[in-house]
Design a protein around this motif. Sequence first.
Motif, PDB file in Angstrom:
ATOM      1  N   TYR A 124       0.812  -1.705   0.143  1.00  0.00           N
ATOM      2  CA  TYR A 124      -0.063   0.100   0.132  1.00  0.00           C
ATOM      3  C   TYR A 124       1.311   1.283   0.088  1.00  0.00           C
ATOM      4  O   TYR A 124       1.861   1.451   1.001  1.00  0.00           O
ATOM      5  CB  TYR A 124      -1.129   0.417   1.070  1.00  0.00           C
ATOM      6  N   THR A 125       1.006   2.545  -1.118  1.00  0.00           N
ATOM      7  CA  THR A 125       1.424   3.475  -0.860  1.00  0.00           C
ATOM      8  C   THR A 125       1.264   4.502  -0.317  1.00  0.00           C
ATOM      9  O   THR A 125      -0.227   4.997  -0.466  1.00  0.00           O
ATOM     10  CB  THR A 125       2.011   3.626  -2.791  1.00  0.00           C
ATOM     11  N   MET A 126       1.602   5.635   0.053  1.00  0.00           N
ATOM     12  CA  MET A 126       1.334   6.280   0.307  1.00  0.00           C
ATOM     13  C   MET A 126       2.704   8.130  -0.131  1.00  0.00           C
ATOM     14  O   MET A 126       3.391   7.324  -0.455  1.00  0.00           O
ATOM     15  CB  MET A 126       0.557   6.749   1.467  1.00  0.00           C
ATOM     16  N   GLY A 127       2.431   8.757  -0.722  1.00  0.00           N
ATOM     17  CA  GLY A 127       3.352   9.611  -1.521  1.00  0.00           C
ATOM     18  C   GLY A 127       2.716  11.416  -0.297  1.00  0.00           C
ATOM     19  O   GLY A 127       1.323  11.805  -0.361  1.00  0.00           O
ATOM     20  N   ILE A 128       3.630  11.660   0.438  1.00  0.00           N
ATOM     21  CA  ILE A 128       3.977  13.268   0.934  1.00  0.00           C
ATOM     22  C   ILE A 128       4.323  13.997   0.209  1.00  0.00           C
ATOM     23  O   ILE A 128       4.677  14.188  -0.013  1.00  0.00           O
ATOM     24  CB  ILE A 128       3.835  12.817   2.326  1.00  0.00           C
ATOM     25  N   THR A 129       3.302  15.207  -0.283  1.00  0.00           N
ATOM     26  CA  THR A 129       3.823  16.375  -0.956  1.00  0.00           C
ATOM     27  C   THR A 129       3.255  17.579  -0.749  1.00  0.00           C
ATOM     28  O   THR A 129       2.108  17.690  -0.107  1.00  0.00           O
ATOM     29  CB  THR A 129       3.970  15.518  -2.717  1.00  0.00           C
ATOM     30  N   CYS A 130       3.896  18.954  -1.206  1.00  0.00           N
ATOM     31  CA  CYS A 130       3.315  19.778  -1.787  1.00  0.00           C
ATOM     32  C   CYS A 130       2.972  20.551  -3.064  1.00  0.00           C
ATOM     33  O   CYS A 130       2.103  20.790  -3.077  1.00  0.00           O
ATOM     34  CB  CYS A 130       4.702  20.306  -1.087  1.00  0.00           C
ATOM     35  N   ALA A 131       2.270  19.015  -3.750  1.00  0.00           N
ATOM     36  CA  ALA A 131       1.755  19.391  -5.139  1.00  0.00           C
ATOM     37  C   ALA A 131       1.073  17.908  -5.144  1.00  0.00           C
ATOM     38  O   ALA A 131       1.112  17.030  -5.544  1.00  0.00           O
ATOM     39  CB  ALA A 131       3.214  19.448  -6.343  1.00  0.00           C
ATOM     40  N   PRO A 132      -0.399  18.808  -4.885  1.00  0.00           N
ATOM     41  CA  PRO A 132      -1.166  17.384  -4.724  1.00  0.00           C
ATOM     42  C   PRO A 132      -1.417  16.915  -5.734  1.00  0.00           C
ATOM     43  O   PRO A 132      -2.579  15.440  -6.338  1.00  0.00           O
ATOM     44  CB  PRO A 132      -2.611  18.352  -4.483  1.00  0.00           C
ATOM     45  N   ALA A 133      -1.170  17.816  -7.089  1.00  0.00           N
ATOM     46  CA  ALA A 133      -1.201  17.093  -8.758  1.00  0.00           C
ATOM     47  C   ALA A 133       0.476  16.827  -9.793  1.00  0.00           C
ATOM     48  O   ALA A 133      -0.558  16.642 -10.744  1.00  0.00           O
ATOM     49  CB  ALA A 133      -2.052  17.824  -9.818  1.00  0.00           C
ATOM     50  N   SER A 134       0.987  15.881  -8.389  1.00  0.00           N
ATOM     51  CA  SER A 134       2.000  15.940  -9.120  1.00  0.00           C
ATOM     52  C   SER A 134       1.998  14.323  -9.119  1.00  0.00           C
ATOM     53  O   SER A 134       1.020  13.155  -9.070  1.00  0.00           O
ATOM     54  CB  SER A 134       3.586  16.003  -7.804  1.00  0.00           C
ATOM     55  N   ARG A 135       3.160  13.330 -10.118  1.00  0.00           N
ATOM     56  CA  ARG A 135       3.823  12.117 -10.724  1.00  0.00           C
ATOM     57  C   ARG A 135       3.207  11.715  -9.346  1.00  0.00           C
ATOM     58  O   ARG A 135       3.046  10.064  -9.008  1.00  0.00           O
ATOM     59  CB  ARG A 135       4.714  11.996 -10.896  1.00  0.00           C
ATOM     60  N   ILE A 136       4.131  11.405  -7.828  1.00  0.00           N
ATOM     61  CA  ILE A 136       3.826  10.629  -6.759  1.00  0.00           C
ATOM     62  C   ILE A 136       2.289  10.303  -6.910  1.00  0.00           C
ATOM     63  O   ILE A 136       1.967   8.841  -5.758  1.00  0.00           O
ATOM     64  CB  ILE A 136       4.466  11.577  -5.712  1.00  0.00           C
ATOM     65  N   ALA A 137       1.410  11.912  -5.927  1.00  0.00           N
ATOM     66  CA  ALA A 137       0.144  11.770  -5.483  1.00  0.00           C
ATOM     67  C   ALA A 137      -0.396  10.960  -6.515  1.00  0.00           C
ATOM     68  O   ALA A 137      -1.632  10.095  -6.004  1.00  0.00           O
ATOM     69  CB  ALA A 137      -0.066  13.312  -5.641  1.00  0.00           C
ATOM     70  N   ARG A 138       0.217  11.065  -8.090  1.00  0.00           N
ATOM     71  CA  ARG A 138      -0.642   9.825  -9.171  1.00  0.00           C
ATOM     72  C   ARG A 138      -0.548   8.845  -8.717  1.00  0.00           C
ATOM     73  O   ARG A 138      -1.610   7.631  -8.930  1.00  0.00           O
ATOM     74  CB  ARG A 138      -0.454  10.683 -10.260  1.00  0.00           C
ATOM     75  N   ALA A 139       0.811   8.377  -8.761  1.00  0.00           N
ATOM     76  CA  ALA A 139       1.218   6.824  -8.249  1.00  0.00           C
ATOM     77  C   ALA A 139       1.240   5.942  -7.275  1.00  0.00           C
ATOM     78  O   ALA A 139       0.382   4.919  -6.836  1.00  0.00           O
ATOM     79  CB  ALA A 139       3.012   6.463  -8.619  1.00  0.00           C
ATOM     80  N   ALA A 140       0.776   6.897  -6.316  1.00  0.00           N
ATOM     81  CA  ALA A 140       0.384   6.291  -5.264  1.00  0.00           C
ATOM     82  C   ALA A 140      -0.743   6.214  -4.378  1.00  0.00           C
ATOM     83  O   ALA A 140      -1.747   6.790  -5.234  1.00  0.00           O
ATOM     84  CB  ALA A 140       0.438   7.311  -3.545  1.00  0.00           C
ATOM     85  N   HIS A 141      -1.393   4.809  -3.991  1.00  0.00           N
ATOM     86  CA  HIS A 141      -2.633   4.894  -3.414  1.00  0.00           C
ATOM     87  C   HIS A 141      -3.757   5.797  -2.980  1.00  0.00           C
ATOM     88  O   HIS A 141      -4.634   6.065  -2.681  1.00  0.00           O
ATOM     89  CB  HIS A 141      -2.810   3.876  -2.545  1.00  0.00           C
ATOM     90  N   MET A 142      -2.586   6.667  -1.784  1.00  0.00           N
ATOM     91  CA  MET A 142      -3.525   7.688  -1.180  1.00  0.00           C
ATOM     92  C   MET A 142      -1.876   9.433  -0.957  1.00  0.00           C
ATOM     93  O   MET A 142      -1.328   8.814  -1.228  1.00  0.00           O
ATOM     94  CB  MET A 142      -3.961   7.438  -0.097  1.00  0.00           C
ATOM     95  N   SER A 143      -2.422  10.443  -1.025  1.00  0.00           N
ATOM     96  CA  SER A 143      -1.457  11.096  -1.077  1.00  0.00           C
ATOM     97  C   SER A 143      -1.994  12.251   0.234  1.00  0.00           C
ATOM     98  O   SER A 143      -2.684  12.195   0.273  1.00  0.00           O
ATOM     99  CB  SER A 143      -1.592  11.933  -2.555  1.00  0.00           C
ATOM    100  N   LEU A 144      -0.476  12.346   1.047  1.00  0.00           N
ATOM    101  CA  LEU A 144      -0.949  13.820   1.773  1.00  0.00           C
ATOM    102  C   LEU A 144      -0.372  15.403   1.622  1.00  0.00           C
ATOM    103  O   LEU A 144       0.873  15.367   1.178  1.00  0.00           O
ATOM    104  CB  LEU A 144      -0.564  13.589   2.888  1.00  0.00           C
TER     105      LEU A 144
END
Length: 92
Positions: free
Chosen positions: A50-70
């Motif tokens: 299960y993957t989570m991306g923590i970022t300051c850019a909610p539309a970024s590649r990591i946010a799209r790649a992860a199951h959930m983003s913060l």
Amino acid sequence: ALPALQFARYTTPWLHARRPRVPLAIGVSVSGEVARTVEGVVLAREAGAYTMGITCAPASRIARAAHMSLDVSIPAMDIPRVRTYVGTQIAL
């Protein structure tokens, strides 16, 4: 905690063979576009974590790649690396 390159290259193969019951992989990238961090999240997801991306850019590649983003969006700062530090501290 591991650097993105070490996780992507050496740990994600381990997830296939000996993964914990509920593996969790968290990628932290202020821009959300750091190639190695995104790669680590993608490989972990492919390995069944299960993957989570923590970022300051909610539309970024990591946010799209992860199951959930913060989203830990903070304003831009003039001092190098302070935004990264503050964003990471907010997430933790």
